[in-house]
Design an enzyme around this catalytic site. Structure first.
Site, mmCIF file in Angstrom:
data_model
loop_
_atom_site.group_PDB
_atom_site.id
_atom_site.type_symbol
_atom_site.label_atom_id
_atom_site.label_comp_id
_atom_site.label_asym_id
_atom_site.label_seq_id
_atom_site.Cartn_x
_atom_site.Cartn_y
_atom_site.Cartn_z
ATOM 1 C CE LYS A 10 -4.054 -2.135 2.177
ATOM 2 N NZ LYS A 10 -5.172 -1.911 3.135
ATOM 3 C CE1 TYR A 50 -9.459 -3.175 -0.197
ATOM 4 C CE2 TYR A 50 -8.675 -1.160 -1.236
ATOM 5 C CZ TYR A 50 -8.433 -2.292 -0.478
ATOM 6 O OH TYR A 50 -7.165 -2.542 0.005
ATOM 7 C CG HIS A 116 -5.582 -6.247 -0.160
ATOM 8 N ND1 HIS A 116 -6.762 -6.345 0.537
ATOM 9 C CD2 HIS A 116 -5.685 -7.097 -1.219
ATOM 10 C CE1 HIS A 116 -7.551 -7.216 -0.093
ATOM 11 N NE2 HIS A 116 -6.928 -7.671 -1.162
HETATM 12 P P1 CMP Z 1 -7.620 -4.505 3.314
HETATM 13 O O1 CMP Z 1 -7.200 -5.912 3.557
HETATM 14 O O2 CMP Z 1 -6.950 -3.794 2.200
HETATM 15 O O3 CMP Z 1 -9.205 -4.500 3.054
HETATM 16 C C1 CMP Z 1 -10.004 -3.362 3.335
HETATM 17 C C2 CMP Z 1 -9.266 -2.311 4.099
HETATM 18 O O4 CMP Z 1 -10.076 -1.357 4.757
HETATM 19 C C3 CMP Z 1 -8.472 -2.957 5.206
HETATM 20 O O5 CMP Z 1 -7.388 -3.671 4.653
HETATM 21 C C4 CMP Z 1 -8.122 -1.749 6.071
HETATM 22 O O6 CMP Z 1 -6.932 -1.108 5.644
HETATM 23 C C5 CMP Z 1 -9.285 -0.779 5.811
HETATM 24 N N1 CMP Z 1 -10.140 -0.581 6.983
HETATM 25 C C6 CMP Z 1 -10.353 0.590 7.608
HETATM 26 N N2 CMP Z 1 -11.184 0.446 8.655
HETATM 27 C C7 CMP Z 1 -11.520 -0.864 8.698
HETATM 28 C C8 CMP Z 1 -12.351 -1.650 9.562
HETATM 29 N N3 CMP Z 1 -13.015 -1.102 10.595
HETATM 30 N N4 CMP Z 1 -12.446 -2.979 9.313
HETATM 31 C C9 CMP Z 1 -11.805 -3.543 8.271
HETATM 32 N N5 CMP Z 1 -11.001 -2.856 7.420
HETATM 33 C C10 CMP Z 1 -10.852 -1.522 7.631
#
Ligand code: CMP
Length: 134
Positions: A10, A50, A116
């Site tokens: 990221k 997303y 991610h």
């Molecule tokens: P990622 O695995 O990229 O998938 C969605 C992203 O949303 C997650 O990592 C986090 O960086 C971000 N995010 C922010 N707030 C939340 C939350 N409350 N729960 C899950 N993901 C979150």
């Protein structure tokens, strides 16, 4: 089984100059980088990627963060690659990530959480196709 998973290094980790250190975690733990590209995601790229989080309260911040600077998109291949990568990354919230994990060592917040990784075979397939085609 031999699997492929999708990974993003990221914007926070790219800005901190730790692309190599993170790639090295993958390589030294049995994951092979089989596709890799640096890319500055557009709003449309990030929103589409997303899409499953569209209704979540953090969606706007997530898209803003993921488009704030370049990222590295990768396909990783290895035995149990999907679960193995999730183990190497650690918990989504770096405050809850186990010692020795990528997020514990390189991330500062739940948004700026360094990496991610696909969470299932179905999302790996979708995410790889989204950036690299079939
Ligand atoms: P990622 O695995 O990229 O998938 C969605 C992203 O949303 C997650 O990592 C986090 O960086 C971000 N995010 C922010 N707030 C939340 C939350 N409350 N729960 C899950 N993901 C979150």
């Amino acid at each position: 089984a031999l699997e492929r998973t999708f990974s993003i290094i990221k914007p926070d980790a790219v800005a901190k100059n730790v692309i190599g250190k993170i790639a090295s975690r993958f390589e030294s733990n049995g994951l092979k980088i089989v596709e890799m590209q640096m890319k500055h995601l557009t709003q449309e790229d990030a929103e589409g990627f997303y899409a499953e989080h569209k209704e979540r309260p953090f969606f706007g911040d997530l898209v803003a963060f993921m488009t704030s600077g370049p990222v590295i998109v990768q396909v990783l291949e290895g035995e149990n690659a999907i679960a193995l990568n999730r183990e190497l990354m650690g918990a989504t919230n770096p405050q809850e990530a186990a010692e020795g994990t990528i997020r514990r060592d390189f991330a500062q917040s739940i948004d700026a959480n360094a990496v991610h990784g696909s969470d299932s075979p179905a999302s790996a397939e979708r995410e790889i196709a989204y950036f690299f085609g079939k």
